[in-house]
Design a protein around this motif. Sequence first.
Motif, PDB file in Angstrom:
ATOM      1  N   PHE A  10     -17.115   8.239  -3.312  1.00  0.00           N
ATOM      2  CA  PHE A  10     -15.764   8.627  -3.694  1.00  0.00           C
ATOM      3  C   PHE A  10     -15.183   7.523  -4.562  1.00  0.00           C
ATOM      4  N   LEU A  11     -14.164   7.850  -5.348  1.00  0.00           N
ATOM      5  CA  LEU A  11     -13.540   6.871  -6.220  1.00  0.00           C
ATOM      6  C   LEU A  11     -12.463   6.117  -5.449  1.00  0.00           C
ATOM      7  N   MET A  12     -12.673   4.825  -5.301  1.00  0.00           N
ATOM      8  CA  MET A  12     -11.753   3.959  -4.567  1.00  0.00           C
ATOM      9  C   MET A  12     -10.912   3.170  -5.553  1.00  0.00           C
ATOM     10  N   GLY A  13      -9.620   2.992  -5.228  1.00  0.00           N
ATOM     11  CA  GLY A  13      -8.739   2.216  -6.084  1.00  0.00           C
ATOM     12  C   GLY A  13      -7.842   3.106  -6.919  1.00  0.00           C
ATOM     13  N   SER A  14      -7.241   2.518  -7.960  1.00  0.00           N
ATOM     14  CA  SER A  14      -6.311   3.264  -8.797  1.00  0.00           C
ATOM     15  C   SER A  14      -6.296   2.685 -10.200  1.00  0.00           C
ATOM     16  N   ARG A  15      -5.658   3.408 -11.105  1.00  0.00           N
ATOM     17  CA  ARG A  15      -5.370   2.919 -12.454  1.00  0.00           C
ATOM     18  C   ARG A  15      -3.858   2.817 -12.607  1.00  0.00           C
ATOM     19  N   GLY A  16      -3.401   1.823 -13.343  1.00  0.00           N
ATOM     20  CA  GLY A  16      -1.995   1.745 -13.685  1.00  0.00           C
ATOM     21  C   GLY A  16      -1.099   1.165 -12.616  1.00  0.00           C
ATOM     22  N   SER A  62      -1.412  -2.132  -9.362  1.00  0.00           N
ATOM     23  CA  SER A  62      -1.733  -3.541  -9.238  1.00  0.00           C
ATOM     24  C   SER A  62      -3.171  -3.822  -9.684  1.00  0.00           C
ATOM     25  N   ASP A  63      -3.387  -5.025 -10.224  1.00  0.00           N
ATOM     26  CA  ASP A  63      -4.740  -5.415 -10.608  1.00  0.00           C
ATOM     27  C   ASP A  63      -5.680  -5.444  -9.411  1.00  0.00           C
ATOM     28  N   ALA A  64      -5.157  -5.664  -8.207  1.00  0.00           N
ATOM     29  CA  ALA A  64      -5.995  -5.707  -7.009  1.00  0.00           C
ATOM     30  C   ALA A  64      -6.597  -4.345  -6.682  1.00  0.00           C
ATOM     31  N   SER A  81      -8.417 -10.466  -3.858  1.00  0.00           N
ATOM     32  CA  SER A  81      -7.652  -9.697  -4.842  1.00  0.00           C
ATOM     33  C   SER A  81      -8.516  -9.223  -6.003  1.00  0.00           C
ATOM     34  N   LYS A  82      -9.660  -9.867  -6.233  1.00  0.00           N
ATOM     35  CA  LYS A  82     -10.552  -9.483  -7.327  1.00  0.00           C
ATOM     36  C   LYS A  82     -11.830  -8.829  -6.806  1.00  0.00           C
ATOM     37  N   GLY A  83     -11.814  -8.418  -5.550  1.00  0.00           N
ATOM     38  CA  GLY A  83     -13.020  -7.879  -4.933  1.00  0.00           C
ATOM     39  C   GLY A  83     -13.580  -6.644  -5.624  1.00  0.00           C
ATOM     40  N   GLY A  88       7.488   0.664 -10.559  1.00  0.00           N
ATOM     41  CA  GLY A  88       7.125  -0.403  -9.628  1.00  0.00           C
ATOM     42  C   GLY A  88       5.825  -1.078  -9.956  1.00  0.00           C
ATOM     43  N   ALA A  89       5.069  -0.539 -10.921  1.00  0.00           N
ATOM     44  CA  ALA A  89       3.752  -1.099 -11.199  1.00  0.00           C
ATOM     45  C   ALA A  89       3.834  -2.468 -11.841  1.00  0.00           C
ATOM     46  N   GLY A  90       4.968  -2.822 -12.419  1.00  0.00           N
ATOM     47  CA  GLY A  90       5.094  -4.145 -13.002  1.00  0.00           C
ATOM     48  C   GLY A  90       5.180  -5.238 -11.959  1.00  0.00           C
ATOM     49  N   LEU A  91       5.453  -4.856 -10.712  1.00  0.00           N
ATOM     50  CA  LEU A  91       5.519  -5.829  -9.637  1.00  0.00           C
ATOM     51  C   LEU A  91       4.114  -6.141  -9.177  1.00  0.00           C
ATOM     52  N   ASP A  92       3.829  -7.379  -8.904  1.00  0.00           N
ATOM     53  CA  ASP A  92       2.530  -7.735  -8.356  1.00  0.00           C
ATOM     54  C   ASP A  92       2.747  -8.751  -7.246  1.00  0.00           C
ATOM     55  N   PRO A  93       3.117  -8.296  -6.035  1.00  0.00           N
ATOM     56  CA  PRO A  93       3.482  -9.207  -4.955  1.00  0.00           C
ATOM     57  C   PRO A  93       2.308  -9.670  -4.132  1.00  0.00           C
ATOM     58  N   LEU A  94       1.072  -9.477  -4.613  1.00  0.00           N
ATOM     59  CA  LEU A  94      -0.073  -9.685  -3.754  1.00  0.00           C
ATOM     60  C   LEU A  94      -0.526 -11.130  -3.654  1.00  0.00           C
ATOM     61  N   ASP A  95       0.085 -12.034  -4.418  1.00  0.00           N
ATOM     62  CA  ASP A  95      -0.342 -13.429  -4.358  1.00  0.00           C
ATOM     63  C   ASP A  95       0.483 -14.243  -3.371  1.00  0.00           C
TER      64      ASP A  95
END
Length: 301
Positions: free
Chosen positions: A32-38, A40-42, A188-190, A287-294
């Motif tokens: 299956f396709l995991m993740g997203s486009r557009g 967070s980079d994570a 975050s880059k996994g 909200g995609a411009g936010l990247d609170p994962l760090d």
Amino acid sequence: MLPDDLTLHLPDGSPSGLPLHLRLIPACPQGFLMGSRGYSDAEKPRHRVIIPQPFYLGTFPVTQAQFACFLPEHENGFPGQPENPAENMDWNQARDFMAWLKTQAQNLPSGWEPRLPCEAEWEYACRAGTETEYWSGDGEAALREVGWYDGNSENRTHAVGEKGKPNPWGLHDLHGNVWEWCEDVWDSKGYAKRPDGWLAAPWTREDAAKEHPNRVVRGGSWNDTAWWCRSAFRFWWPPRIRDRFQGFRVLLALPGPVAEPEEPARQGGGLEGAGGRDDRPGDRKAGAGLDPLDALRKPKP
């Protein structure tokens, strides 16, 4: 043939025990396709993940009543609500519950091992064949139908299953209510490091043996905006942190031979149509411009 429903019974002093319900999640040898486009980079790139064997996953997050069978002195952030999700436990306690379950649960099928899900298994089970923001569709209105988040929770958890609408595989409370601990170490880059057709497994890294490697949580909580509750959203907490936002659900897996990945059918143009990696840029959502994962998110007062 495996039954779609499985019920374990936890020792609570009653003759029959306290039920813990699980649902069968089918294998997906084609991936299956995991993740997203557009977003967070994570969450990028979207990539194909193989689910080689079926597994059982808790119909609901573990409840206060169920966790009390294991740890009667546990203090929930919203105490006295036996049907609400158990929370305020750290990752280590969630794993300890699994070890306890292995020896104490009645009706545990022979050879099946209780554990926390890896995040690939969690996302696969949550999506149940969908590719939308939430298994129920896109947009906040779709989330409101199936999840408790900051727009409708009234700043508290709610009884599991209260929304009354399960996903296509019979699971409830996947979006919001409480974050759910996963087995994986946070990276975050996994996704960028994984080959297409990667076999689902807990993610590790060289420093996983350190004392405090951060661990993945999924699903969002009663305290989070809709953006944090999406199927693809990833976050982390230190394994010893406890708060009113964190819970978990039980996975049962049967150790055995791993199936070989199937070659995906080639259709349409681009890697996404072929079932492979999808590195194309997409339209960014609100909200995609936010990247609170760090950094750790600061809960709202």
